[in-house]
Every structure is written in C-alpha cells, then in structure tokens.
Design a protein around this motif. Structure first.
Motif, mmCIF file in Angstrom:
data_model
loop_
_atom_site.group_PDB
_atom_site.id
_atom_site.type_symbol
_atom_site.label_atom_id
_atom_site.label_comp_id
_atom_site.label_asym_id
_atom_site.label_seq_id
_atom_site.Cartn_x
_atom_site.Cartn_y
_atom_site.Cartn_z
ATOM 1 N N UNK A 21 -1.773 -14.034 17.553
ATOM 2 C CA UNK A 21 -1.143 -15.183 17.926
ATOM 3 C C UNK A 21 -1.445 -15.759 19.216
ATOM 4 N N UNK A 22 -1.299 -14.777 20.117
ATOM 5 C CA UNK A 22 -1.550 -15.226 21.402
ATOM 6 C C UNK A 22 -3.115 -15.555 21.921
ATOM 7 N N UNK A 23 -3.810 -15.001 21.087
ATOM 8 C CA UNK A 23 -5.612 -15.324 21.542
ATOM 9 C C UNK A 23 -6.156 -16.426 20.558
ATOM 10 N N UNK A 24 -5.742 -16.638 19.320
ATOM 11 C CA UNK A 24 -6.296 -17.446 18.363
ATOM 12 C C UNK A 24 -5.462 -18.537 18.094
ATOM 13 N N UNK A 25 -6.179 -19.791 17.720
ATOM 14 C CA UNK A 25 -5.554 -20.932 17.285
ATOM 15 C C UNK A 25 -5.525 -20.700 15.406
ATOM 16 N N UNK A 26 -4.176 -20.779 15.166
ATOM 17 C CA UNK A 26 -4.077 -20.438 13.752
ATOM 18 C C UNK A 26 -3.749 -21.932 12.810
ATOM 19 N N UNK A 27 -4.004 -21.919 11.801
ATOM 20 C CA UNK A 27 -3.755 -22.765 10.913
ATOM 21 C C UNK A 27 -2.206 -22.923 10.543
ATOM 22 N N UNK A 28 -1.656 -24.039 10.143
ATOM 23 C CA UNK A 28 0.024 -23.672 9.911
ATOM 24 C C UNK A 28 0.241 -22.698 8.713
ATOM 25 N N UNK A 30 -1.666 -20.015 8.340
ATOM 26 C CA UNK A 30 -1.697 -18.562 8.820
ATOM 27 C C UNK A 30 -0.593 -18.361 9.692
ATOM 28 N N UNK A 31 -0.079 -19.293 10.353
ATOM 29 C CA UNK A 31 0.900 -19.088 11.346
ATOM 30 C C UNK A 31 2.146 -18.848 10.519
ATOM 31 N N UNK A 32 2.435 -19.321 9.325
ATOM 32 C CA UNK A 32 3.519 -19.341 8.614
ATOM 33 C C UNK A 32 3.615 -17.899 8.098
ATOM 34 N N UNK A 33 2.415 -17.420 7.318
ATOM 35 C CA UNK A 33 2.264 -16.060 6.739
ATOM 36 C C UNK A 33 2.605 -14.928 7.745
ATOM 37 N N UNK A 38 5.824 -11.001 10.234
ATOM 38 C CA UNK A 38 6.443 -10.389 11.490
ATOM 39 C C UNK A 38 7.974 -10.157 11.274
ATOM 40 N N UNK A 39 8.538 -11.253 10.954
ATOM 41 C CA UNK A 39 10.109 -11.252 10.524
ATOM 42 C C UNK A 39 10.356 -10.201 9.673
ATOM 43 N N UNK A 40 9.855 -9.877 8.451
ATOM 44 C CA UNK A 40 10.037 -8.938 7.385
ATOM 45 C C UNK A 40 10.163 -7.578 8.169
#
Length: 65
Positions: A21-28, A30-33, A38-40
């Motif tokens: 997450x810190x290194x790459x730009x993610x689509x919404x 990808x970010x959501x998944x 991570x939450x789980x």
C-alpha cells in the motif's frame, strides 16, 4: 483463513500488505480487498493474543493453588 494461517504468517502478510500500500498506487477495488484482508488478519492475531493471555493467566492461577 483464520485457522489456516499461523500468527507469524498472518503478521508477515499484514506487513506485506502495508508495504504494498505504501509503494504502489492501487485501484479502489484492490485497496478495498487489501484492507479487508488486513482487517481479517488483524482480528485473527488479536484473537490469538487474547487466547494466549488467558492461557498464561490460567497457568499463573493454577500455580498459586
């Protein structure tokens, strides 16, 4: 997933997600998944830590008797 992965593996995966997450730009999407995963994993780790804490407290209680 919770039972299929060890605490150390979950922690390592969380670190991988954070680095990604810190290194790459993610689509919404990808970010959501990634956030959901991570939450789980965080909930799983917290649960394992809580169980370990309870086991330690029980061991100390048994030791006092």
């Amino acid at each position: 997933m919770e039972n299929d992965i060890s605490y150390d593996q979950a922690l390592a995966r969380i670190e991988e997600i954070v680095q990604s997450l810190e290194q790459d730009n993610k689509s919404i999407d990808e970010l959501s998944a990634m956030v959901k995963e991570a939450s789980h994993l965080i909930k799983s780790c917290k649960s394992r830590l809580k169980m370990t804490e309870e086991d330690i407290l029980k061991a100390f209680e048994e030791d006092r008797e």
